[in-house]
Design a protein around this motif. Structure first.
Motif, PDB file in Angstrom:
ATOM      1  N   UNK A  46       0.825  -1.207   0.000  1.00 10.11           N
ATOM      2  CA  UNK A  46       0.000   0.000   0.000  1.00 10.11           C
ATOM      3  C   UNK A  46       0.860   1.258   0.000  1.00 10.11           C
ATOM      4  N   UNK A  47       1.994   1.215   0.709  1.00 13.10           N
ATOM      5  CA  UNK A  47       2.904   2.351   0.775  1.00 13.10           C
ATOM      6  C   UNK A  47       4.357   1.878   0.746  1.00 13.10           C
ATOM      7  N   UNK A  48       5.197   2.664   0.104  1.00 20.39           N
ATOM      8  CA  UNK A  48       6.650   2.508   0.193  1.00 20.39           C
ATOM      9  C   UNK A  48       7.154   3.517   1.226  1.00 20.39           C
ATOM     10  N   UNK A  49       7.925   3.037   2.193  1.00 20.00           N
ATOM     11  CA  UNK A  49       8.426   3.881   3.280  1.00 20.00           C
ATOM     12  C   UNK A  49       9.943   3.985   3.164  1.00 20.00           C
ATOM     13  N   UNK A  50      10.439   5.205   3.088  1.00 19.41           N
ATOM     14  CA  UNK A  50      11.874   5.463   2.980  1.00 19.41           C
ATOM     15  C   UNK A  50      12.359   6.132   4.256  1.00 19.41           C
ATOM     16  N   UNK A  51      13.307   5.504   4.940  1.00 23.26           N
ATOM     17  CA  UNK A  51      13.915   6.064   6.149  1.00 23.26           C
ATOM     18  C   UNK A  51      15.237   6.714   5.776  1.00 23.26           C
ATOM     19  N   UNK A  52      15.440   7.951   6.255  1.00 23.10           N
ATOM     20  CA  UNK A  52      16.616   8.729   5.909  1.00 23.10           C
ATOM     21  C   UNK A  52      17.134   9.478   7.136  1.00 23.10           C
ATOM     22  N   UNK A  53      18.385   9.985   7.077  1.00 22.97           N
ATOM     23  CA  UNK A  53      18.865  10.853   8.158  1.00 22.97           C
ATOM     24  C   UNK A  53      18.045  12.142   8.236  1.00 22.97           C
ATOM     25  N   UNK A  62       9.840   9.151   4.821  1.00 26.41           N
ATOM     26  CA  UNK A  62       9.081   9.616   3.662  1.00 26.41           C
ATOM     27  C   UNK A  62       8.105   8.515   3.259  1.00 26.41           C
ATOM     28  N   UNK A  63       6.927   8.906   2.802  1.00 28.49           N
ATOM     29  CA  UNK A  63       5.823   7.976   2.573  1.00 28.49           C
ATOM     30  C   UNK A  63       5.301   8.160   1.155  1.00 28.49           C
ATOM     31  N   UNK A  64       5.307   7.068   0.374  1.00 33.28           N
ATOM     32  CA  UNK A  64       4.810   7.093  -0.993  1.00 33.28           C
ATOM     33  C   UNK A  64       3.636   6.124  -1.104  1.00 33.28           C
ATOM     34  N   UNK A  65       2.490   6.615  -1.547  1.00 31.46           N
ATOM     35  CA  UNK A  65       1.335   5.750  -1.746  1.00 31.46           C
ATOM     36  C   UNK A  65       1.541   4.841  -2.953  1.00 31.46           C
ATOM     37  N   UNK A  66       0.624   3.903  -3.127  1.00 36.65           N
ATOM     38  CA  UNK A  66       0.761   2.918  -4.196  1.00 36.65           C
ATOM     39  C   UNK A  66       0.760   3.547  -5.581  1.00 36.65           C
ATOM     40  N   UNK A  67       0.172   4.730  -5.717  1.00 33.04           N
ATOM     41  CA  UNK A  67       0.188   5.404  -7.021  1.00 33.04           C
ATOM     42  C   UNK A  67       1.458   6.218  -7.234  1.00 33.04           C
ATOM     43  N   UNK A  68       2.381   6.178  -6.273  1.00 33.01           N
ATOM     44  CA  UNK A  68       3.642   6.900  -6.384  1.00 33.01           C
ATOM     45  C   UNK A  68       3.637   8.265  -5.755  1.00 33.01           C
TER      46      UNK A  68
END
Length: 269
Positions: A46-53, A62-68
């Motif tokens: 459902x979501x791509x989650x990016x962890x960053x400094x 950062x949170x990206x939904x399935x539609x990008x």
């Protein structure tokens, strides 16, 4: 370039977690996020989650939904991140800084302070956000609240009978909501319990939505339908939402790791 990922979920709302806090990744575009999220040709989520400094918190999410599309907040993902991180932390999101803390098989999340001003939702023009004079077919007089991302909440006799797969996208893209909107249909079962279904902006029907549970609980509390702590039951399971004396939303609920793997970045870029 092989990239490790962790598949996690919160009440069935599932995520592909990419951890770039120690080792940077190439810039993630909307098209890459959508390709990873595709359930037929990608990893699926459902979501791509990016962890960053982060310069202002322990790390950033950062949170990206399935539609990008990138969005401001995700309550279920916040619990998954807490489980992954393993200790209490402050996390920067584009919706503000949240505090995460693993507890048991899940997490307790301080989601911050809700916003009710019409231009903070945002709406296209001024109106009362507690009792909005608008309707879509028989869905009438909703409440609106921003809990890091924007939500509209309809209280109905039986949320299971609402054709949310049809009405959800109509409301999500209505010009009244210039940034789009997450659509919640809720049934208050007692002063301590609410049943909820959610059409998630950019993701569609979902088994669970943490920010939707928060928004619905706050709307019900403002209307005097429930007390300052209530249980929200979604198709995927139950969350507990508290609106504490400091005005902050506290969400408690489970999260789980499903599996780990890796992929070739070039296959999705």
């Amino acid at each position: 370039m092989r990239v490790p990922f962790i598949k996690m979920h919160g009440l069935g709302n599932d995520f592909v977690m990419l951890d770039a806090r120690a080792e940077p990744l190439p810039p993630i575009s909307h098209s890459v996020a959508a390709a990873l999220a595709d359930r037929q040709t990608g990893i699926g989520c459902d979501q791509v989650i990016l962890l960053q400094p982060s310069d202002i918190a322990d790390f950033a999410m950062r949170i990206f939904n399935a539609d990008g599309g990138e969005v401001e907040a995700c309550g279920n993902a916040s619990r998954a991140v807490a489980l992954l991180h393993g200790t209490k932390a402050e996390v920067e999101t584009s919706g503000g800084i949240i505090t995460i803390e693993p507890v048991g098989h899940g997490a307790r999340i301080d989601m911050g302070v809700p916003k009710f001003e019409w231009d903070s939702i945002p709406l296209a023009y001024a109106m009362d956000t507690l009792d909005m004079p608008v309707a879509w077919e028989w869905l009438v007089q909703p409440a609106s609240v921003n809990v890091g991302n924007p939500h509209v909440v309809f209280f109905v006799e039986d949320c299971d009978t609402v054709p949310l797969d049809r009405l959800g996208p109509l409301i999500e893209t209505d010009p009244l909501f210039p940034a789009g909107i997450n659509v919640n249909v809720a049934t208050v079962e007692s002063t301590e319990s609410i049943r909820l279904r959610v059409w998630e902006r950019g993701a569609g029907l979902t088994r669970a939505c943490g920010t939707g549970a928060c928004a619905t609980a706050i709307a019900a509390m403002r209307r005097g339908l429930v007390g300052r702590e209530t249980r929200i039951t979604l198709p995927g399971g139950m969350l507990t939402i508290e609106w504490n004396d400091a005005g902050r939303i506290i969400m408690t609920g489970p999260a789980s790791e499903s599996f780990r793997g890796s992929f070739d970045w070039g296959d999705y870029a």
